[in-house]
Design an enzyme around this catalytic site. Structure first.
Site, PDB file in Angstrom:
ATOM      1  N   PHE A   1       0.809  -1.224   0.000  1.00  0.00           N
ATOM      2  CA  PHE A   1       0.000   0.000   0.000  1.00  0.00           C
ATOM      3  C   PHE A   1       0.840   1.270   0.000  1.00  0.00           C
ATOM      4  CE2 PHE A   1      -2.459  -3.380   2.028  1.00  0.00           C
ATOM      5  CZ  PHE A   1      -3.629  -3.337   1.283  1.00  0.00           C
TER       6      PHE A   1
ATOM      7  N   GLY B   1      -3.926  10.578 -10.906  1.00  0.00           N
ATOM      8  CA  GLY B   1      -3.127   9.912 -11.933  1.00  0.00           C
ATOM      9  C   GLY B   1      -2.195   8.938 -11.243  1.00  0.00           C
TER      10      GLY B   1
ATOM     11  N   CYS C   1      -0.911   3.638  -9.991  1.00  0.00           N
ATOM     12  CA  CYS C   1      -1.790   2.680  -9.313  1.00  0.00           C
ATOM     13  C   CYS C   1      -3.280   2.919  -9.559  1.00  0.00           C
ATOM     14  CB  CYS C   1      -1.533   2.690  -7.815  1.00  0.00           C
ATOM     15  SG  CYS C   1      -0.003   1.870  -7.397  1.00  0.00           S
TER      16      CYS C   1
END
Ligand code: UDX
Length: 434
Positions: free
Chosen positions: A152, A260, A263
């Site tokens: 993450f 943008g 990911c």
């Protein structure tokens, strides 16, 4: 623990360096010889604050090395992480698993003793079971389990995100693999960062759901921003007002030119695709993708209006082209939609970005690169703030205004106040949603 990290892209390199800093022995593997040579020479091929120092420290301690030889790295590893790219496949929006499956086959051939094969790349639900099947088919005698361990971390804050995560998610098939993963993440667990152990599919789903949710949150506030522009209200006040509600939370509510990066666009497209495949369209995610495209295009109209409805013959200074600050990444950045549209309509575009030039030169043909904001605005008809680099937060507004032919500011990140800008000699100020 001995760890092999396959793939030295963003996630692989940061994870490998951070695992070695936990005290594990890490070998990072990549097929790209040039990249491995760069890393062996102590240089990093990406821009990420602090990564070079942490890498040098762990290489010096003998815990971190780089190779193109996958078999040697896998031999004797307690865990082999797959951190290769899963780009959007052309044509259907699906995540392209070619690299993941090729890595799985190569790992299968190299396994000599029990190991856990961990997918760190973002992969569709069901991929880890496919990895299991491929490894078993390639090497029926391989002793292994698979695990899903989505990452993450954010670019620009990668080390801190890895070392101080909100949570670590580990999907496993059985206790043996869970024990290996717990040992790898023990340094975090001991510092009270939660480790969530789930089945394989839940871990895979968590990653897509998290990114789609965050993309939705951003897109929601961007849509409110558009409405504020028509109906009244300041989106910054609105975001603060709703964010103070603990159930909503104040993060990821900054209105801007659209999300943008490497990911959100890729993962929302993949989730939409997974939904279609399972005859369960992800309607919210599909709408978010569409609205975000519209947000980027709406920015072109804002700039056009600020320029008296025409770009023809105008000089426009663009501050920042990376998709966010502290990265050199321009993938799917709003600048890729906005800048070509300005040039296509006859504008002359001057760009300054602290790290974006290398990638930008290939992706944004026809712009003039300069190294300083004051140089960028010289005789310009408008300045557009596109990425909120710290370098652009405290500019001398009067100096900017004085250097410009027509001092007009379009602040797509809402980092300046209209009052301060106008007081400094600008003729106009346009923000987002205010
Ligand atoms: C994201 C996720 O945050 C991370 O957990 C995941 O592992 C990878 O994807 P990243 O793409 O590096 O990380 O950047 P992030 O800081 O999340 O920003 C993504 C995009 O959203 C940027 O274009 C940014 O400008 C935009 N954004 C973010 C907003 O427009 N408003 C916000 O409030 C937050």
């Amino acid at each position: 623990m001995r760890i092999a990290m396959i793939g030295t892209g963003y996630v692989g390199l940061v994870s490998g360096v951070c695992f070695s800093d936990f005290g594990h022995d890490v070998i990072c593997v990549d097929k790209a010889e040039e990249k491995i040579r760069t890393l062996q020479a102590g240089q990093i091929p990406i821009y990420e604050p602090g990564l070079d120092v942490l890498m040098a420290k762990n290489v010096a301690a003998g815990r971190l090395s780089f190779t193109t030889d996958l078999a040697t790295a896998v031999d004797g590893a307690d865990a082999v992480f797959i951190a290769v790219g899963t780009p959007t496949r052309r044509g259907d929006g699906h995540a392209d698993l070619t690299y993941v499956m090729a890595a799985a086959e190569e790992i299968a051939q190299a396994v000599t003793a029990y190991t856990v094969i961990v997918t760190k790349s973002t992969v569709p639900v069901g991929t880890n079971r496919k990895v299991h099947a491929v490894v078993s088919a390639t090497n029926p005698s391989a002793a292994f389990d698979v695990a899903s361990n989505p990452e993450f971390l954010r670019e620009g804050a990668a080390i801190d995100d890895f070392m101080r995560p909100d949570r670590v998610v580990v999907g496993v098939e059985n206790d043996r693999a869970a024990d290996v993963m717990a040992e790898i993440y023990r340094p975090l667990y001991l510092r009270d960062f939660p480790i969530l152990t789930t089945d394989l599919e839940s871990a895979e789903m968590i990653k897509y759901a998290a990114n789609a949710f965050l993309a939705t949150k951003i897109t929601f506030i961007n849509e409110i921003a558009g409405l504020c522009e028509r109906a009244g209200g300041d989106v910054k006040e609105v975001a603060r007002g709703i964010g103070l509600d603990g159930r909503i939370g104040n993060k990821f509510l900054h209105a801007g030119p659209g999300y943008g990066g490497s990911c959100f666009p890729k993962d929302t497209a993949a989730l939409a695709r997974i939904g279609q495949e399972h005859a369960h369209p992800m309607q919210i995610t599909e709408t978010v993708i569409r609205v975000n495209d519209g947000v980027k295009k709406r920015m072109i109209e804002k700039i056009r209006e600020a320029c008296d409805d025409s770009f023809n013959g105008k000089t426009i200074a663009i501050l920042g082209v990376t998709f966010k600050p502290n990265t050199d990444d321009i993938r799917d950045a709003p600048s890729l939609t906005i800048v070509p549209a300005l040039i296509g309509s006859g504008a002359k575009v001057r760009v300054v970005d602290p790290q974006g030039r290398t990638e930008g030169e290939a992706l944004l043909p026809g712009v003039d690169w300069v190294s300083d904001p004051y140089e960028a605005v010289k005789d310009a008809d408008a300045v557009v703030l596109l990425t909120e680099w710290n370098e652009f937060r405290a500019l001398n507004l009067a100096d900017l205004a004085n250097a410009m032919a027509h001092p007009r500011m379009v602040d797509l990140r809402n980092i300046y106040s209209a009052r301060a800008v106008l007081k400094s000699g600008f003729d106009s100020y346009v923000g987002v949603g205010r």
